[in-house]
Design an enzyme around this catalytic site. Structure first.
Site, PDB file in Angstrom:
ATOM      1  N   ASP B  37       0.805  -1.227   0.000  1.00  0.00           N
ATOM      2  CA  ASP B  37       0.000   0.000   0.000  1.00  0.00           C
ATOM      3  C   ASP B  37       0.839   1.279   0.000  1.00  0.00           C
ATOM      4  OD1 ASP B  37       0.961  -0.415   2.506  1.00  0.00           O
ATOM      5  OD2 ASP B  37      -0.953  -0.221   3.547  1.00  0.00           O
ATOM      6  N   ASP B 220       8.819   1.278  21.518  1.00  0.00           N
ATOM      7  CA  ASP B 220       8.558  -0.055  20.960  1.00  0.00           C
ATOM      8  C   ASP B 220       8.966  -1.093  22.006  1.00  0.00           C
ATOM      9  OD1 ASP B 220       8.456  -2.428  19.406  1.00  0.00           O
ATOM     10  OD2 ASP B 220       8.879  -1.285  17.587  1.00  0.00           O
ATOM     11  N   ARG B 222       9.847  -3.987  21.375  1.00  0.00           N
ATOM     12  CA  ARG B 222      10.955  -4.744  20.775  1.00  0.00           C
ATOM     13  C   ARG B 222      12.145  -3.815  20.532  1.00  0.00           C
ATOM     14  NH1 ARG B 222       8.033  -5.549  15.335  1.00  0.00           N
ATOM     15  NH2 ARG B 222       7.884  -3.332  15.745  1.00  0.00           N
ATOM     16  N   GLY B 239       1.000  -2.195  24.076  1.00  0.00           N
ATOM     17  CA  GLY B 239      -0.333  -1.616  24.216  1.00  0.00           C
ATOM     18  C   GLY B 239      -0.429  -0.441  25.168  1.00  0.00           C
ATOM     19  N   GLN B 320      -5.563  -0.948  18.865  1.00  0.00           N
ATOM     20  CA  GLN B 320      -5.517  -1.119  20.323  1.00  0.00           C
ATOM     21  C   GLN B 320      -6.871  -0.804  20.931  1.00  0.00           C
ATOM     22  OE1 GLN B 320      -2.558   1.238  22.254  1.00  0.00           O
ATOM     23  NE2 GLN B 320      -0.960   0.726  20.794  1.00  0.00           N
ATOM     24  N   ASP B 623       8.866  -8.870   5.530  1.00  0.00           N
ATOM     25  CA  ASP B 623       9.340  -8.123   4.368  1.00  0.00           C
ATOM     26  C   ASP B 623       8.878  -8.706   3.030  1.00  0.00           C
ATOM     27  OD1 ASP B 623      10.592  -6.352   6.005  1.00  0.00           O
ATOM     28  OD2 ASP B 623      12.619  -7.101   5.666  1.00  0.00           O
ATOM     29  N   HIS B 691       1.520 -11.724  10.690  1.00  0.00           N
ATOM     30  CA  HIS B 691       0.154 -11.532  10.188  1.00  0.00           C
ATOM     31  C   HIS B 691      -0.087 -12.315   8.892  1.00  0.00           C
ATOM     32  CE1 HIS B 691      -3.572  -9.824   8.974  1.00  0.00           C
ATOM     33  NE2 HIS B 691      -3.062  -9.131   7.985  1.00  0.00           N
TER      34      HIS B 691
END
Lengths: 78, 760
Positions: B37, B220, B222, B239, B320, B623, B691
């Site tokens: 996108d 983040d 991570r 979150g 969230q 990726d 995902h």
């Protein structure tokens, strides 16, 4: 006029010039367009040692052979 | 810590990106890649009528905006499994039995059946799931036809990715800003991690800004590659983004680091905001986020004093239970620090005045108020539905020149969970016809089992797709879709940005593949409404959209890479903001009118269930893939042969997990199978799940769905009220309670055991 106001106006003028040059550079027809393109290209090209976008996967890509793609699409390749 | 230099100097010397001479027999077309996108401007090289290579644009402003998904497109779209002709279901739904039909016969039947559904249940019984992002040439024609027919029930993946952010940003200042990366002095990435092969232009802009001396703050859980390059990294609890922003506001307001003139002259609700912010002293924020209070304060000071600064759009706060508050808090930070609509800050661009924009094409004004009031979910979760967004019509007209502003296609939407409940027979009225285009809805929203139930309860399902996705497998009709290489396109960023870009048609579509434009035109004819899509061809339609420029599509595409609107800043000095008050609404009058808290707030997680002691973080792209796509491409699957869950070394030790071991990630809804990757960049007790996993090579049809029932993260995503944002009704994907179970080795088809290279 406050110094902040002066700074914002100066930045706005610079941003407008950037966009105008990007527009001319993208058109790339007249001598002025080409000068803009040259300037933008020079200004936006990093030194090779600083070029974080270099990637062998992309840079060495040669694409595909059209006949091979045809055969692939027909399911003739594995 | 700076990231290591990601290349060998010799590879730079050998790089071929400057070689632009075409090989014999090759022609070049300037195109826009929609493999994802982001829509990078690239060049397609054509030989013997076929695109054989996709490379970076020759235009320096788009240089190197290309990734692995783009360069593999010529082969990915030549895949032998591509759908080449219309197919009609002949067996039971999901039986996998199809017969080939013509487009004309398909639409004769589709039109008759959709008219029968509308006659029996009303036009609101017809729902559509798609987006202009994925379908290229929709350009609002789907909404236009639905508005004329009378259905308000359109939804999209943008309900939890960018579109909802656009709609919620309006509550504060009446538009969705875009960061001025080229002139900013400080960038805040909230959980987002643009990188070389994902969100490539954004990655480029961030790296260029850093090279110029701009600061980078990353929040983040991570230690992402962006976090490694950041000046400040705040490893917050998953979150807890909204709580973090309350901490920043507390520092900025207490230390008077905000823009006092702007706040005094151009905002309303500052005192009420201040009271709310006072509920979040740093000690409390530190507890909620798990971060050091000194570091929180340092980041807040950097954002407020090193500006102009930007907080670019992030998918993290889109997904969230505190999404609306999180997005509003970003808007509020931008506003009180004086970064709205100034150079180097957050630009409110408005529509490009030279073209007919997609919001105009959609013609929302023709949909009757009675039908708008039937929009599913608008009673409980109205933020991006007509019920809330129509309140902007007056201010929009005054400031931006038109009443409807469907920025990033995220306004006037039906909340997805409300739609799927109605489709499953659990709503206020039946929805019995469901169309999806360039969209794999079963795997794109929360509660996949509910969506399957909803689809099995339909009288008519029509899919417009390139490949037989799990969702398409349950359709009545699967119609073959063209691709970005096979059609022209005019891209106006869905009104978010005011630039217009062009894409040349590079090759003929294979088989009987057709564009979304043709889909809607055929459907308008089949519904006896041909006047709704009156243009004969897509090019005619573009001629119409370009009328104000005084040139046709042929000339425009031949002469234009990008058409800019001259930038104007601080337009509010003349027009005010497109809010009911004309000012920045720190306290939202529209949210208050709708019965919601007009100020942002933070809902803490439900109490930890000892049965599910871990947190799940999903919605993450890899990726090689875009959303649920690209799983059929061998080269991409070699990079990502299996779905992989990331855990920390501490979590691995606690649960005795080994690298590459198969596990099940489970919660109250379902369990999915994943391999383990142990990453020291992950915090303890957090499981990162990729995902959109399915495997096209696995068995199709109901009960199997090409592995989606085994791997898809959407199975785990909850949509009960505890896990929905109150105002929008979108699901919480960043911190769902789960557990890990060891599972027996699976009989998988992975061809290679490539090292996952995710997020680096």
């Amino acid at each position: 006029m406050s110094s902040r106001e002066r700074e914002i106006r100066k930045q706005a003028r610079a941003a407008k010039i950037q966009m105008w040059m990007a527009g001319r550079s993208s058109r790339n027809k007249s001598p002025l367009d080409k000068i803009c393109r040259f300037i933008i290209s020079r200004a936006s090209t990093p030194k090779p040692e600083d070029d974080f976008l270099r990637d062998p996967l992309i840079d060495n890509d040669e694409g595909f052979d059209p006949d091979e793609l045809d055969r692939f699409q027909r399911g003739e390749l594995g | 810590m700076p990231a290591p230099v990601p290349f060998d100097p010799q590879e730079v010397v050998d790089a071929k990106y400057k070689e632009r001479k075409l090989r014999p027999g090759v022609t070049a077309k300037r195109t826009i890649c929609t493999a994802c996108d982001i829509q990078c401007s690239v060049v397609s090289e054509v030989k013997n009528g076929r695109v054989v290579r996709v490379r970076s644009s020759d235009n320096p402003i788009f240089r190197d905006n290309i990734c692995m998904k783009g360069i593999i497109s010529p082969k990915g779209l030549a895949n032998p499994n591509r759908i080449m002709h219309p197919m009609k279901r002949v067996g039971e739904r999901g039986s996998g039995q199809w017969e080939r039909v013509s487009w004309e016969d398909a639409f004769e039947d589709i039109g008759a059946r959709l008219k029968a559904t509308i006659a029996e249940h009303g036009p609101e019984a017809w729902a559509v799931s798609t987006s202009q992002w994925n379908t290229g040439t929709d350009h609002g024609l789907g909404r236009r036809l639905m508005n004329h027919v009378g259905s308000p029930n359109w939804t999209s993946g943008v309900a939890l990715c960018a579109g909802n952010t656009g709609a919620v940003n309006k509550f504060t200042y009446g538009w969705f800003p875009i960061g001025d990366f080229q002139n900013t002095k400080c960038i805040v990435l909230m959980g987002h991690n643009p990188r070389r092969h994902s969100w490539t232009p954004m990655y480029t802009w961030i790296r260029q800004a850093q090279a110029r001396g701009a600061k980078l703050i990353v929040t983040d859980p991570r230690r992402s590659s962006s976090a490694e390059r950041a000046d400040i990294w705040l490893p917050l609890k998953v979150g807890s983004d909204a709580a973090m922003m309350f901490g920043w506001l507390k520092v900025i307001i207490d230390e008077e680091l905000y823009d006092k003139d702007f706040v005094a002259n151009w905002t309303i609700g500052f005192e009420e905001l201040k009271e709310r912010v006072n509920e979040y002293p740093l000690e409390r924020v530190a507890k909620l986020t798990g971060c050091d209070p000194e570091m929180i304060a340092k980041a807040a000071r950097m954002y407020a004093t090193e500006g102009p600064a930007i907080i670019p759009w992030t998918p993290i706060t889109d997904m969230q239970r505190n999404s609306t508050s999180g997005i509003r808090l970003q808007s509020i930070l931008r506003s009180i620090c004086g970064y709205v609509d100034v150079p180097g800050g957050e630009h409110l661009q408005g529509f490009n005045p030279d073209i007919i924009n997609e919001s105009e094409i959609e013609m929302h004004h023709v949909l009757a108020d009675e039908q708008k009031s039937k929009q599913l979910g608008s009673d409980q979760h109205p933020a991006f539905t007509y019920r809330a967004q129509e309140k902007f019509c007056g201010p929009m007209k005054k400031v931006w020149g038109q009443e409807y502003s469907n920025i990033a296609t995220g306004s006037y939407m039906t909340p997805p969970s409300s739609l799927f409940r109605a489709m499953a027979g659990e709503g206020p009225y039946p929805v019995k016809a469901f169309f999806f285009l360039g969209n794999n809805p079963m795997m794109s929203y929360a509660n996949m089992n509910l969506i399957i139930k909803a689809m099995m309860n339909q009288d008519l399902i029509v899919a417009h797709e390139q490949f037989m996705t799990p969702s398409a497998q349950l359709a009545d009709y699967v119609l073959p879709a063209d691709s970005w290489l096979e059609r022209p396109m005019m891209m106006d960023s869905m009104g978010w940005m005011s630039t217009v870009r062009t894409s040349e048609k590079s090759m003929e579509p294979p088989g009987e593949c057709r564009s979304t434009f043709e889909f809607w035109k055929l459907l308008a004819g089949a519904l006896d409404r041909p006047e709704v899509v009156p243009w004969e061809t897509l090019e005619d339609f573009y001629d119409y959209r370009l009328e104000k420029l005084g040139m046709g599509w042929e000339e425009f595409v031949a002469t234009t890479d990008v058409h800019f609107k001259t930038p104007e800043f601080r337009k509010y000095l003349k027009t005010g903001f497109a809010t009911p008050s004309g000012k920045v609404e720190l306290k939202s009058s529209i949210l208050e009118e709708l019965g919601f808290d007009p100020l942002p707030y933070f809902r803490e997680d439900p109490p930890i269930d000892p049965e599910y002691p871990l947190k799940l973080f999903t919605g993450v792209r890899e990726d090689g893939f875009f959303q649920t796509g690209h799983r059929h491409i061998e080269e991409m699957r070699k990079r990502h042969p299996e779905p992989v869950a990331f855990v920390s070394p501490g979590t691995a030790a606690k649960y005795e997990l080994n690298e590459d071991e198969w596990i099940e990630v489970e919660n109250e809804l379902a369990a999915v199978s994943m391999k383990v990757a142990i990453k020291d960049a992950m915090p303890d007790d957090l499981v990162r799940v990729p995902h959109g996993w399915w495997k096209p090579e696995m068995e199709q049809g109901a009960g199997k769905l090409s592995g989606a029932l085994k791997y898809a993260d959407a199975l785990l995503c909850r949509d009960d009220e505890d896990y929905l944002d109150r105002e929008q009704g979108i699901p919480h994907l960043k911190g769902v309670a789960c557990r890990i179970l060891k599972s027996a080795p699976l009989n998988t088809d992975a061809e290679a055991q490539a090292e996952p290279v995710l997020e680096k």
